[in-house]
Design a protein around this motif. Sequence first.
Motif: not given
Length: 299
Positions: A39-53
Amino acid sequence: MTQSNVFDTEILTAIEQQLDHLLTRPAQPAAAGLERIYAAMRYSALAGGKRLRPYLTVLAADLFDVPRSQSIRAGSAIELIHCYSLIHDDLPAMDDSDLRRGRATSHIEFDDATAVLAGDALLTEAFAVLADAATHPVPEVRTILVSQLAMAAGPMGMVGGQMMDIMAETGMAAAEDIALIQSLKTGALIAVSCRFGAYLAQAGQPETDALQRFAADIGLAFQITDDLLDVSGSAAQTGKPTGQDAMNSKPTFVDLLGETGAREKAATLIEDAKQALAVFSPRQEPLARIADFILSRQS
């Protein structure tokens, strides 16, 4: 120029779906601790963002017609590393931030220990993704991906840059070290994101070097725009606290050159970056648009 009219939504959707798949917890064994860490991994990793990399990895790989099934997996591994670094950056022992991507940071939403473990889990999962044959059928290529990401994320890359950044807060780093700090802390992951496209394609050294030059310039320009947003932006605009650099006495290009000089430096870097792509003409346009976006971004 906004993200919506620069980034290909099909690629972004595929990246999101890949991340969601990679972070789906296996059904067995059933355990509350495993539920919480995922849950904590998904909370941060799937929180949006530009996905630039990961987006850069896909565009770089597209130059060589690498299957997107490979480039999206490889790019997603880099994004897992990036997300881990954000969790750890926000911890009380580091930047002590309570806002990331417009919502509570991991240690606020969960607790410090869970945030540390979630970051650790994202870090290690990234290398499991790269080692999997689904990322590339050639073992030697997977080995290169693993070793290059380890170098970019470790003490001679992102972690080393972060350590230098912390030391700069106590006056142990001079203004002339700024470029090195940012080339490691921010630029190393951006650079390896672009090189991944060449590695996946088993491209020649000239093409790999051209992508490295492009990435080095946009990586530094990205950090300069970040510094400018920290000075002139707002938390509502950026999705994270602003004014942190001044509060922590961190040296930046804005301190060194002033706002106008920093903007001019970023613009020069972007022009140099686009020139580095000439070897790929006429297929370089998507990457060139990303370079222009970095210069004009507002978050």
